[in-house]
Design an enzyme around this catalytic site. Structure first.
Site, PDB file in Angstrom:
ATOM      1  N   HIS A  90       0.864  -1.271   0.004  1.00 17.23           N
ATOM      2  CA  HIS A  90       0.241  -0.444   0.010  1.00 17.23           C
ATOM      3  C   HIS A  90       0.793   1.309   0.062  1.00 17.23           C
ATOM      4  CE1 HIS A  90      -3.941  -2.590   1.007  1.00 17.23           C
ATOM      5  NE2 HIS A  90      -3.146  -3.036   1.271  1.00 17.23           N
ATOM      6  N   ASN A 136      -9.904  -3.203   2.155  1.00 15.97           N
ATOM      7  CA  ASN A 136      -9.941  -3.355   1.003  1.00 15.97           C
ATOM      8  C   ASN A 136     -11.124  -2.602   0.526  1.00 15.97           C
ATOM      9  OD1 ASN A 136      -7.192  -3.414   1.500  1.00 15.97           O
ATOM     10  ND2 ASN A 136      -7.701  -5.556   1.239  1.00 15.97           N
ATOM     11  N   HIS A 148      -4.038   0.868  11.925  1.00 16.72           N
ATOM     12  CA  HIS A 148      -4.071  -0.220  12.461  1.00 16.72           C
ATOM     13  C   HIS A 148      -4.601  -0.892  13.397  1.00 16.72           C
ATOM     14  CE1 HIS A 148      -2.065  -3.002  15.732  1.00 16.72           C
ATOM     15  NE2 HIS A 148      -2.579  -2.288  16.707  1.00 16.72           N
TER      16      HIS A 148
HETATM   17 FE1  HDD Z   1      -2.029  -4.687   5.825  1.00 12.81          FE
HETATM   18  C1  HDD Z   1      -1.221  -2.115   5.185  1.00 12.81           C
HETATM   19  C2  HDD Z   1      -5.698  -3.464   4.358  1.00 12.81           C
HETATM   20  C3  HDD Z   1      -3.406  -8.264   5.599  1.00 12.81           C
HETATM   21  C4  HDD Z   1       0.013  -5.589   6.963  1.00 12.81           C
HETATM   22  N1  HDD Z   1      -3.564  -3.076   4.815  1.00 12.81           N
HETATM   23  C5  HDD Z   1      -2.076  -1.745   4.741  1.00 12.81           C
HETATM   24  C6  HDD Z   1      -3.330  -1.019   4.226  1.00 12.81           C
HETATM   25  C7  HDD Z   1      -4.701  -0.853   4.141  1.00 12.81           C
HETATM   26  C8  HDD Z   1      -4.314  -2.369   4.601  1.00 12.81           C
HETATM   27  C9  HDD Z   1      -5.922  -0.227   3.504  1.00 12.81           C
HETATM   28  C10 HDD Z   1      -2.443   0.754   4.086  1.00 12.81           C
HETATM   29  C11 HDD Z   1      -2.886   1.499   4.894  1.00 12.81           C
HETATM   30  C12 HDD Z   1      -2.917   2.591   4.648  1.00 12.81           C
HETATM   31  O1  HDD Z   1      -3.087   3.724   4.112  1.00 12.81           O
HETATM   32  O2  HDD Z   1      -1.200   3.146   5.720  1.00 12.81           O
HETATM   33  N2  HDD Z   1      -4.550  -5.052   4.748  1.00 12.81           N
HETATM   34  C13 HDD Z   1      -5.451  -4.676   4.621  1.00 12.81           C
HETATM   35  C14 HDD Z   1      -6.264  -5.970   4.441  1.00 12.81           C
HETATM   36  C15 HDD Z   1      -6.707  -7.333   5.242  1.00 12.81           C
HETATM   37  C16 HDD Z   1      -4.608  -6.838   4.897  1.00 12.81           C
HETATM   38  C17 HDD Z   1      -7.589  -5.057   4.076  1.00 12.81           C
HETATM   39  C18 HDD Z   1      -6.872  -8.447   5.673  1.00 12.81           C
HETATM   40  C19 HDD Z   1      -7.685  -8.498   5.231  1.00 12.81           C
HETATM   41  N3  HDD Z   1      -1.913  -6.609   6.570  1.00 12.81           N
HETATM   42  C20 HDD Z   1      -2.640  -7.453   6.244  1.00 12.81           C
HETATM   43  C21 HDD Z   1      -1.721  -8.672   6.220  1.00 12.81           C
HETATM   44  C22 HDD Z   1      -0.780  -8.225   7.613  1.00 12.81           C
HETATM   45  C23 HDD Z   1      -0.432  -6.508   6.426  1.00 12.81           C
HETATM   46  C24 HDD Z   1      -1.956 -10.423   6.997  1.00 12.81           C
HETATM   47  C25 HDD Z   1       0.251  -8.570   7.611  1.00 12.81           C
HETATM   48  C26 HDD Z   1       0.941  -9.600   8.609  1.00 12.81           C
HETATM   49  N4  HDD Z   1      -0.965  -3.940   5.986  1.00 12.81           N
HETATM   50  C27 HDD Z   1       0.343  -4.563   6.506  1.00 12.81           C
HETATM   51  C28 HDD Z   1       1.737  -3.793   7.222  1.00 12.81           C
HETATM   52  C29 HDD Z   1       0.927  -2.662   6.567  1.00 12.81           C
HETATM   53  C30 HDD Z   1      -0.334  -3.022   6.077  1.00 12.81           C
HETATM   54  C31 HDD Z   1       2.445  -3.846   6.581  1.00 12.81           C
HETATM   55  C32 HDD Z   1       2.181  -1.691   5.851  1.00 12.81           C
HETATM   56  C33 HDD Z   1       2.558  -0.058   5.427  1.00 12.81           C
HETATM   57  C34 HDD Z   1       1.517  -0.101   6.934  1.00 12.81           C
HETATM   58  O3  HDD Z   1       0.232  -1.794   7.689  1.00 12.81           O
HETATM   59  O4  HDD Z   1       0.690   0.677   8.083  1.00 12.81           O
HETATM   60  O5  HDD Z   1       2.021  -3.649   8.281  1.00 12.81           O
END
Ligand code: HDD
Length: 691
Positions: A79, A152, A343
């Site tokens: 993202h 999402n 978060h």
């Molecule tokens: Fe995630 C970012 C949505 C599964 C780890 N995620 C991130 C963002 C969105 C989502 C919208 C962007 C937030 C922003 O605009 O700053 N993610 C989802 C959805 C998931 C999902 C809807 C499943 C239903 N994500 C998921 C899993 C993991 C992560 C299973 C780790 C185990 N996601 C992250 C992250 C991010 C992230 C690496 C990257 C930047 C952030 O968090 O702040 O931690």
């Protein structure tokens, strides 16, 4: 409790007021160093002689270069590319029966929000219109602290357990040897992952559908994806799934168009959102919830803890509970959009988690990632991340600490400060986790109830209209067609045959793979009409219409058409061979927005070719005009023409009797034309058009 700690209702402006206290305006100011020292010369470094070496003593040169050297922070690991906007949320009526969350109680309260929309796979500088899932993350600044709904635009996910997230992401990111391709899933490693991790089948169907190429962030649904819990004052809990429904309806690009826009205007989606808000067009989404009583947890033919499953809306209806209005662009992209930290673990009393193993892993990942991205544990103090209610605890120090905690007491329990700050009871607003009964052995295993990978994938397929199916087939043919490994291609065909045989066969033919075997093909016949975009409300509002016109236009005709478009909330933009002002014989003037060089057919939802022989003659002489119109036709867009402009369509060989081509040769029935033209724009695409 001290007075300060009592939660106070928030106002729509609560967050803005807080942010304003951090803003800086350089207008009319003298330049200083970061120490406040006035700078006398910002053009030349300090040297030993005009042509001599620079001196280490030059603290200003060092400060300026040092700061510049550190202007970038790591982009989000997923993202990375996104765009954020401010707004507020209002509940329609109290949800007291279901949840004690304060921001869902009082319809008069406007809770400030910040929403960041994003793509998933691409880097910060990648194109907006790539085929990808879109992130839809909302931070509610409530009186009880920040609540983040990090969702999402697709209601299910690729994997069932967070432990597989790094594998999934490694597979769709550019391949590690050559960092190719950017912001694409059309490559070997992603499809190798899909073929060997069949739990991804359902989400892949969505990712190959039109949902993955939205027309605008304003025209896509949002989903919390996981099953969460609502808990009311009496402690009763229900399972809940969250939905965002756009007031403008759900619209998509067509694939050829999406690819071209990525080159013509890589900022297409952020520009669309930014401009809509600058023009004062409120961007609205309704919040909906699906709820399942705790006692009904096992009543369904899917496990409600499995994030690769949705709850069909026809079985568990979506209750619309409130509306979010987005109405303000950030003042500074980096300070707000880049530094915002979401978060899923940021909850308020009345909202709790389920045991969805994907959600459980996310609860660790999001705080952890901010440590590397934002450089330390105090990211909650960055203005965009601060709650609008007071926060007090004994956590102190660390990189970039902003607050100055006055007391020497930073431990609990204590007597020197009457034990403050101390925990609050549930009655005082303290967060008390729902006391779900759990028991079991420690095992690395997955529930058998998670093992049906294909039924809902098939249900999704069954729910599509013929046109939507054609788009999915073409998307598979494109994506898997780009895969180099014959073995991976064949594995994908075999996997998809479990969803739908015809889809797998069409894929096999297109990529030269062997025909799939007819084993274990899903026999599910159920469909969920709510999954089809074509079944959603359609709105013409906010559509962009290119008005192709030259000097000598007919002002009466044009005024009538422009008035009709404007009053329907449609945005007409004048496109001509040159910028400046167009004129006609009556001395009327028309400001040009774009030239045929600075705009393109793919950037508009519909086009109108103005009549009058002089204007039409000039238009017809330009090859770009012909291309512009043919491209719009090819992308199923509405094309309108009046008077001599109809002849222009005939001259360039455009079949004018096709759906969505609205014409009238006579200027006397413009109002009838307008009615038809607006209706056609509302349709957005005319799929039955013969190419
Ligand atoms: Fe995630 C970012 C949505 C599964 C780890 N995620 C991130 C963002 C969105 C989502 C919208 C962007 C937030 C922003 O605009 O700053 N993610 C989802 C959805 C998931 C999902 C809807 C499943 C239903 N994500 C998921 C899993 C993991 C992560 C299973 C780790 C185990 N996601 C992250 C992250 C991010 C992230 C690496 C990257 C930047 C952030 O968090 O702040 O931690």
């Amino acid at each position: 409790m001290s007075k300060e700690q009592e939660s106070k209702p928030v106002e729509e402006t609560s967050k803005k007021k807080q942010l304003d206290s951090f803003t800086v305006d350089n207008n009319g100011q003298k330049m200083t160093t970061n120490q406040g020292l006035k700078v006398s010369d910002d053009e030349n470094s300090l040297k030993a002689g005009k042509r001599g070496p620079s001196l280490l003593e030059d603290f200003y040169l060092r400060e300026k270069i040092m700061h510049f050297d550190h202007e970038r922070i790591p982009e989000r690991v997923v993202h990375a590319r996104g765009y954020g906007v401010h707004g507020y949320f209002q509940v329609y009526e109290s949800m007291v029966e279901f949840t004690k969350a304060k921001f869902l109680q009082d319809p008069t309260v406007k809770t400030p929000v910040f929403v960041r929309f994003s793509t998933v796979a691409g880097s910060r500088g990648s194109g907006d219109t790539v085929r990808d899932v879109r992130g839809f993350a909302t931070k509610f600044y409530t009186e009880e602290g920040n609540y983040d709904l990090v969702g999402n635009n697709i209601p299910v996910f690729f994997i069932q357990d967070a432990i597989k997230f790094p594998d999934l992401v490694h597979s769709f990111k550019p391949e590690p040897n050559n960092e190719i391709p950017q912001a694409q899933t059309a490559h070997d490693t992603f499809w190798d992952f899909v073929a060997n991790n069949p739990e991804s089948a359902h989400m892949v169907m969505w990712a190959m559908s039109d949902r993955a190429i939205p027309r605008s962030y304003r025209m896509m649904e949002g989903f919390g994806v996981h099953t969460f819990r609502f808990v009311n004052k009496e402690g009763k809990s229900r399972f809940v799934k969250f939905h965002w429904k756009p007031k403008l309806g759900v619209r998509s690009l067509v694939w050829d168009e999406a690819q071209k826009i990525a080159g013509k205007d890589p900022d297409f989606h952020r520009r669309d959102l930014y401009e809509a808000i600058e023009m004062g067009q409120a961007v609205e989404f309704e919040l909906g919830v699906q709820m399942i009583e705790e006692e009904e947890e096992f009543r369904f033919d899917f496990d409600i803890l499995d994030p690769t499953k949705l709850w069909p809306e026809e079985v568990i209806p979506v209750k619309i509970i409130g509306k979010m209005t987005l109405n303000r662009n950030p003042d500074n992209y980096f300070a707000e959009t880049e530094q915002v930290a979401f978060h899923p673990g940021n909850v308020v009393p009345g909202i709790d988690f389920s045991n969805d193993p994907l959600l459980q892993g996310r609860l660790f990942s999001y705080t952890d990632t901010q440590l590397i991205r934002l450089g330390g544990p105090n990211f909650h103090e960055i203005p965009i991340n601060r709650p609008v209610c007071p926060f007090h605890n004994n956590q102190n120090d660390g990189y970039h600490r902003m607050t100055i905690n006055k007391s020497p007491i930073s431990y609990h329990k204590n007597s020197l400060q009457n034990n403050a700050p101390e925990g609050a009871t549930a009655e005082e607003g303290g967060y008390v986790h729902y006391q779900e009964k759990v028991e079991g052995r420690k095992v690395r295993a997955r529930s058998d109830s998670f093992s049906d990978y294909f039924s809902q994938a098939k249900m999704f397929w069954n729910s599509m209209t013929d046109v939507e199916k054609e788009h999915i087939i073409a998307a598979f043919q494109f994506e898997v067609g780009k895969v180099k490994s014959k073995s991976v291609q064949q594995q994908v065909v075999n996997l998809i045959s479990h969803v739908d045989l015809e889809l797998a066969q069409k894929l096999a033919i297109s990529i030269g793979a062997k025909m799939p075997e007819k084993v274990n093909v899903s026999t599910v016949t159920m469909s969920s009409p709510a999954l089809s975009q074509e079944s959603k409300i359609k709105s013409a509002k906010s559509s962009k219409v290119a008005i192709l016109v030259e000097d000598g236009f007919n002002s009466l005709e044009l005024k009538e058409v422009l008035d009709a478009l404007n009053s329907a909330g449609i945005i007409p933009q004048i496109v001509s061979s040159r910028l400046g002002v167009l004129r006609n014989e009556d001395g009327q003037e028309l400001d040009v927005s774009y030239t045929l060089l600075t705009s393109d057919s793919v950037l508009f939802d519909a086009i109108y070719i103005a009549g009058s022989s002089k204007s039409v003659k000039k238009l017809i002489a330009q090859k770009e005009v012909e291309d512009f119109i043919h491209e719009a036709f090819k992308h199923y867009k509405t094309i309108g023409a009046v008077g001599e402009a109809v002849g222009l369509l005939e001259t360039i060989g455009l079949p004018i009797n096709q759906p969505g081509v609205i014409t009238t040769k006579s200027n006397s029935n413009i109002s009838e034309f307008n009615e038809e033209f607006l209706k056609a724009i509302q349709e957005h695409r005319h799929w039955t058009r013969q190419m």
